[in-house]
Design a protein around this motif. Structure first.
Motif, PDB file in Angstrom:
ATOM      1  N   ALA A  99       0.818  -1.202   0.000  1.00  0.00           N
ATOM      2  CA  ALA A  99       0.000   0.000   0.000  1.00  0.00           C
ATOM      3  C   ALA A  99       0.854   1.255   0.000  1.00  0.00           C
ATOM      4  CB  ALA A  99      -0.934  -0.007   1.204  1.00  0.00           C
ATOM      5  N   GLN A 100       2.017   1.160   0.623  1.00  0.00           N
ATOM      6  CA  GLN A 100       2.903   2.315   0.644  1.00  0.00           C
ATOM      7  C   GLN A 100       3.398   2.670  -0.748  1.00  0.00           C
ATOM      8  OE1 GLN A 100       5.864   1.108   3.464  1.00  0.00           O
ATOM      9  NE2 GLN A 100       4.689   1.803   5.258  1.00  0.00           N
ATOM     10  N   GLU A 101       3.363   1.703  -1.658  1.00  0.00           N
ATOM     11  CA  GLU A 101       3.784   1.938  -3.028  1.00  0.00           C
ATOM     12  C   GLU A 101       2.638   2.414  -3.914  1.00  0.00           C
ATOM     13  OE1 GLU A 101       7.028   1.640  -4.311  1.00  0.00           O
ATOM     14  OE2 GLU A 101       7.235   1.791  -2.145  1.00  0.00           O
ATOM     15  N   ALA A 102       1.372   2.366  -3.409  1.00  0.00           N
ATOM     16  CA  ALA A 102       0.207   2.694  -4.232  1.00  0.00           C
ATOM     17  C   ALA A 102       0.129   4.192  -4.509  1.00  0.00           C
ATOM     18  CB  ALA A 102      -1.065   2.236  -3.539  1.00  0.00           C
ATOM     19  N   SER A 103      -0.435   4.525  -5.661  1.00  0.00           N
ATOM     20  CA  SER A 103      -0.617   5.921  -6.037  1.00  0.00           C
ATOM     21  C   SER A 103      -1.646   6.582  -5.126  1.00  0.00           C
ATOM     22  CB  SER A 103      -1.072   6.012  -7.487  1.00  0.00           C
ATOM     23  OG  SER A 103      -1.362   7.354  -7.838  1.00  0.00           O
ATOM     24  N   GLU A 104      -1.423   7.840  -4.815  1.00  0.00           N
ATOM     25  CA  GLU A 104      -2.383   8.599  -4.024  1.00  0.00           C
ATOM     26  C   GLU A 104      -3.539   9.128  -4.876  1.00  0.00           C
ATOM     27  OE1 GLU A 104      -0.274  11.710  -2.097  1.00  0.00           O
ATOM     28  OE2 GLU A 104       0.555  10.413  -0.538  1.00  0.00           O
ATOM     29  N   ALA A 105      -3.397   9.083  -6.188  1.00  0.00           N
ATOM     30  CA  ALA A 105      -4.438   9.599  -7.081  1.00  0.00           C
ATOM     31  C   ALA A 105      -5.729   8.800  -6.906  1.00  0.00           C
ATOM     32  CB  ALA A 105      -3.971   9.536  -8.524  1.00  0.00           C
ATOM     33  N   GLN A 106      -6.843   9.523  -6.783  1.00  0.00           N
ATOM     34  CA  GLN A 106      -8.149   8.892  -6.605  1.00  0.00           C
ATOM     35  C   GLN A 106      -9.025   9.247  -7.815  1.00  0.00           C
ATOM     36  OE1 GLN A 106      -8.949   6.869  -3.969  1.00  0.00           O
ATOM     37  NE2 GLN A 106      -6.832   7.117  -3.235  1.00  0.00           N
ATOM     38  N   ILE A 107      -9.314   8.252  -8.631  1.00  0.00           N
ATOM     39  CA  ILE A 107     -10.108   8.467  -9.847  1.00  0.00           C
ATOM     40  C   ILE A 107     -11.578   8.152  -9.568  1.00  0.00           C
ATOM     41  CG2 ILE A 107     -10.463   7.793 -12.254  1.00  0.00           C
ATOM     42  CD1 ILE A 107      -7.523   6.927 -12.315  1.00  0.00           C
ATOM     43  N   ALA A 108     -12.459   9.013 -10.045  1.00  0.00           N
ATOM     44  CA  ALA A 108     -13.903   8.781  -9.933  1.00  0.00           C
ATOM     45  C   ALA A 108     -14.518   8.851 -11.323  1.00  0.00           C
ATOM     46  CB  ALA A 108     -14.548   9.811  -9.011  1.00  0.00           C
ATOM     47  N   ILE A 109     -15.300   7.847 -11.680  1.00  0.00           N
ATOM     48  CA  ILE A 109     -15.970   7.807 -12.980  1.00  0.00           C
ATOM     49  C   ILE A 109     -17.476   7.783 -12.752  1.00  0.00           C
ATOM     50  CG2 ILE A 109     -16.320   6.529 -15.122  1.00  0.00           C
ATOM     51  CD1 ILE A 109     -13.563   5.333 -14.803  1.00  0.00           C
TER      52      ILE A 109
ATOM     53  N   THR B 149      -6.538   6.542 -16.522  1.00  0.00           N
ATOM     54  CA  THR B 149      -5.255   6.421 -15.833  1.00  0.00           C
ATOM     55  C   THR B 149      -4.861   7.795 -15.312  1.00  0.00           C
ATOM     56  OG1 THR B 149      -4.553   4.630 -17.297  1.00  0.00           O
ATOM     57  CG2 THR B 149      -2.832   5.765 -16.046  1.00  0.00           C
ATOM     58  N   ALA B 150      -4.323   7.826 -14.088  1.00  0.00           N
ATOM     59  CA  ALA B 150      -3.863   9.077 -13.494  1.00  0.00           C
ATOM     60  C   ALA B 150      -2.540   8.840 -12.780  1.00  0.00           C
ATOM     61  CB  ALA B 150      -4.899   9.623 -12.526  1.00  0.00           C
ATOM     62  N   GLN B 151      -1.803   9.902 -12.548  1.00  0.00           N
ATOM     63  CA  GLN B 151      -0.555   9.832 -11.788  1.00  0.00           C
ATOM     64  C   GLN B 151      -0.596  10.821 -10.632  1.00  0.00           C
ATOM     65  OE1 GLN B 151       2.761  10.559 -14.397  1.00  0.00           O
ATOM     66  NE2 GLN B 151       2.783   8.483 -15.203  1.00  0.00           N
ATOM     67  N   ASP B 152       0.009  10.401  -9.499  1.00  0.00           N
ATOM     68  CA  ASP B 152       0.116  11.331  -8.387  1.00  0.00           C
ATOM     69  C   ASP B 152       1.407  12.138  -8.523  1.00  0.00           C
ATOM     70  OD1 ASP B 152       2.161   9.655  -7.608  1.00  0.00           O
ATOM     71  OD2 ASP B 152       1.114   8.836  -5.865  1.00  0.00           O
ATOM     72  N   SER B 153       1.725  12.901  -7.510  1.00  0.00           N
ATOM     73  CA  SER B 153       2.889  13.795  -7.585  1.00  0.00           C
ATOM     74  C   SER B 153       4.213  13.043  -7.677  1.00  0.00           C
ATOM     75  CB  SER B 153       2.909  14.716  -6.363  1.00  0.00           C
ATOM     76  OG  SER B 153       2.972  13.950  -5.161  1.00  0.00           O
ATOM     77  N   LYS B 154       4.205  11.744  -7.303  1.00  0.00           N
ATOM     78  CA  LYS B 154       5.425  10.941  -7.372  1.00  0.00           C
ATOM     79  C   LYS B 154       5.484  10.096  -8.635  1.00  0.00           C
ATOM     80  CE  LYS B 154       5.950  10.663  -2.349  1.00  0.00           C
ATOM     81  NZ  LYS B 154       6.068   9.754  -1.173  1.00  0.00           N
ATOM     82  N   GLY B 155       4.524  10.322  -9.528  1.00  0.00           N
ATOM     83  CA  GLY B 155       4.522   9.588 -10.782  1.00  0.00           C
ATOM     84  C   GLY B 155       3.922   8.205 -10.694  1.00  0.00           C
ATOM     85  N   ARG B 156       3.315   7.859  -9.570  1.00  0.00           N
ATOM     86  CA  ARG B 156       2.724   6.532  -9.411  1.00  0.00           C
ATOM     87  C   ARG B 156       1.343   6.506 -10.069  1.00  0.00           C
ATOM     88  NH1 ARG B 156       3.777   6.239  -2.981  1.00  0.00           N
ATOM     89  NH2 ARG B 156       2.733   8.263  -3.257  1.00  0.00           N
ATOM     90  N   GLU B 157       1.067   5.466 -10.796  1.00  0.00           N
ATOM     91  CA  GLU B 157      -0.158   5.394 -11.582  1.00  0.00           C
ATOM     92  C   GLU B 157      -1.314   4.760 -10.814  1.00  0.00           C
ATOM     93  OE1 GLU B 157       0.555   3.429 -15.270  1.00  0.00           O
ATOM     94  OE2 GLU B 157       1.263   5.266 -16.242  1.00  0.00           O
ATOM     95  N   ALA B 158      -2.526   5.261 -11.143  1.00  0.00           N
ATOM     96  CA  ALA B 158      -3.771   4.668 -10.650  1.00  0.00           C
ATOM     97  C   ALA B 158      -4.651   4.409 -11.858  1.00  0.00           C
ATOM     98  CB  ALA B 158      -4.461   5.604  -9.666  1.00  0.00           C
ATOM     99  N   HIS B 159      -5.469   3.368 -11.799  1.00  0.00           N
ATOM    100  CA  HIS B 159      -6.321   2.985 -12.922  1.00  0.00           C
ATOM    101  C   HIS B 159      -7.747   2.770 -12.432  1.00  0.00           C
ATOM    102  CE1 HIS B 159      -2.737   2.240 -15.430  1.00  0.00           C
ATOM    103  NE2 HIS B 159      -2.201   1.774 -14.305  1.00  0.00           N
ATOM    104  N   GLU B 160      -8.688   3.086 -13.308  1.00  0.00           N
ATOM    105  CA  GLU B 160     -10.105   2.866 -12.972  1.00  0.00           C
ATOM    106  C   GLU B 160     -10.862   2.566 -14.267  1.00  0.00           C
ATOM    107  OE1 GLU B 160     -12.620   2.064 -10.156  1.00  0.00           O
ATOM    108  OE2 GLU B 160     -10.929   3.336  -9.526  1.00  0.00           O
ATOM    109  N   ASN B 161     -11.867   1.699 -14.156  1.00  0.00           N
ATOM    110  CA  ASN B 161     -12.672   1.309 -15.318  1.00  0.00           C
ATOM    111  C   ASN B 161     -14.146   1.348 -14.947  1.00  0.00           C
ATOM    112  OD1 ASN B 161     -10.307   0.330 -16.984  1.00  0.00           O
ATOM    113  ND2 ASN B 161     -10.155  -1.051 -15.221  1.00  0.00           N
TER     114      ASN B 161
END
Length: 416
Positions: A51-61, A126-138
């Motif tokens: 979880a510490q490696e997970a992106s902080e970006a929160q995508i809402a569709i 797809t989104a990236q947080d400030s550290k470049g970590r990606e988040a995905h949502e479908n």
């Protein structure tokens, strides 16, 4: 934490969990092995490390995954917090790409155009947080179907200029049972400040007007905010539209069936008197306030279409080139040119099947004919009042003729 240290932590946690699995599998119930509580604790450590490696970006569709009866206007949208969108794709179930636009700050995306009804769409983001970590949502959703949606066909047209008697008239393609909800999604305002109230003639027709005729020169705005409004059980609106139209000069023409004359006024001043021939005693013209709803330089008038037939079922008349015709009712009342009658009838006798006739020439080519003058100086929305006819007052829903209701009667038909 550096990437190398982070990887070492994950490897250590994985190795530890791997050791637990080996010991548990080989212990065969050995009481000396780690307890279930210990295993859960160690697994939680692994999850925490991941979880510490997970992106902080929160995508809402939106709409939510699996939604049906989704709006074709505003439903589809992708937003992100604690990050920026990098890729958003929207496709139909058939694989067709839907074009969209990403906001300048990268926090939202939406399609460029209205969606199709009865269509399933898929969105991948797809989104990236400030550290470049990606988040995905479908997400996948289906828009409302024609069977589960309604629209309102309205008049007058956007950008038009109309007479002072023109109401806003909306005819819905399905019966409305929640009239209050639908009427709440419709507003009509005037630059004159006149109060505008709606009146339901039936479950599919809503007209809106002020107490008195519109103020000449004013601008009227119609806003339809019906997207997602449930007009009947399981039937939703899809329209989101703003329409503006202008009110022209105040022209009201009064036909006196007894004196066979019509007086035309503009802004309260008489500008013309024209001899007419109204409906005969057998087929008198309706009394009341009528609004011009259509104009035809020439048109066909067939008696069979409005109930005037002979013993053989044929129309009592069928004139294929009636000049300068303007509709006053849905049932077939017109004010029009008449070239076939003797000139002597105008101003002296009522001879028609219920229409108001003015002297004219065949072919509608003489601009000096009384009917041509009236046609050229009239517009849709102008008021024509008929009085002193032996017939009854026209029904207010027969054409755009709600002015024949008192203000108390009109407001009583509002669902607001």
């Amino acid at each position: 934490m550096t990437d190398s240290k982070r990887r070492k932590g994950l490897m250590a946690a994985s190795a530890l969990l791997g050791g637990v699995l080996v010991l548990t599998a080989c212990s065969d119930g050995d009481k000396g092995g780690p307890s279930p509580e210990s295993s859960k604790s160690q697994a939680a450590e692994v999850d925490k490390a991941a979880a510490q490696e997970a992106s902080e970006a929160q995508i809402a569709i939106s709409p939510k995954n699996g939604a049906t009866n989704a709006s074709i206007n505003n439903a589809a949208k992708v937003t992100v917090t604690k990050g920026k969108l990098t890729v958003v794709t929207m496709t139909t179930a058939a694989g067709e790409t839907v074009k969209g636009t990403l906001s300048a700050d990268g926090t939202s995306w939406k399609p460029d155009a209205q969606l199709e009804r009865s269509t399933t769409y898929k969105i991948n983001a797809t989104a990236q947080d400030s550290k470049g970590r990606e988040a995905h949502e479908n997400s996948s959703f289906t828009t409302v179907s024609p069977a589960n949606s309604f629209i309102g066909n309205f008049t007058p047209e956007d950008g038009s200029t109309v007479g002072v008697g023109m109401p806003v008239s909306i005819t819905f393609n399905k019966a409305i049972t929640d009239k209050k909800a639908v009427q709440a999604g419709i507003t009509v305002t005037s630059s004159s400040g006149q109060q505008v109230v709606g009146h339901w003639f039936n479950s599919q027709r809503l007209d809106l007007r002020p107490q008195d005729y519109w103020t000449g020169g004013s601008t009227v705005t119609l806003k339809l905010a019906l997207d997602g409004v449930e007009g009947a059980d399981g039937v939703y609106g899809v329209q989101q539209k703003t329409v503006t139209f202008k009110i022209g000069r105040n022209q009201v023409s009064t036909v006196d069936a007894k004196t066979h004359m019509m007086t035309v006024t503009q802004n309260g001043k008489t500008i013309k008197t024209i001899p007419i021939s109204a409906g005969s005693s057998d087929n008198p013209t309706y009394n009341g306030q009528m609004v011009i709803s259509e104009k035809f330089k020439e048109t066909r008038m067939d008696g069979s279409t409005v109930g005037f037939t002979d013993d053989d079922g044929k129309g009592e008349y069928d004139i294929k080139d009636v000049p300068h015709a303007m509709r006053l009712s849905t049932s077939g009342t017109f004010i029009h040119g008449n070239y076939w009658g003797a000139k002597s009838i105008f101003g002296s006798a009522n001879t028609s099947h219920g229409c108001v006739g003015l002297a004219d020439t065949k072919g509608a080519g003489d601009p000096n004919a009384p009917a041509a003058w009236f046609y050229n100086n009239s517009m849709i929305g102008d008021v024509v009042i008929v009085k002193n006819s032996p017939d009854r007052t026209i029904q207010p829903d027969n054409g755009l003729n709600g002015w024949n209701l008192s203000w108390a009667q009109w407001t009583a038909g509002s669902a607001a």
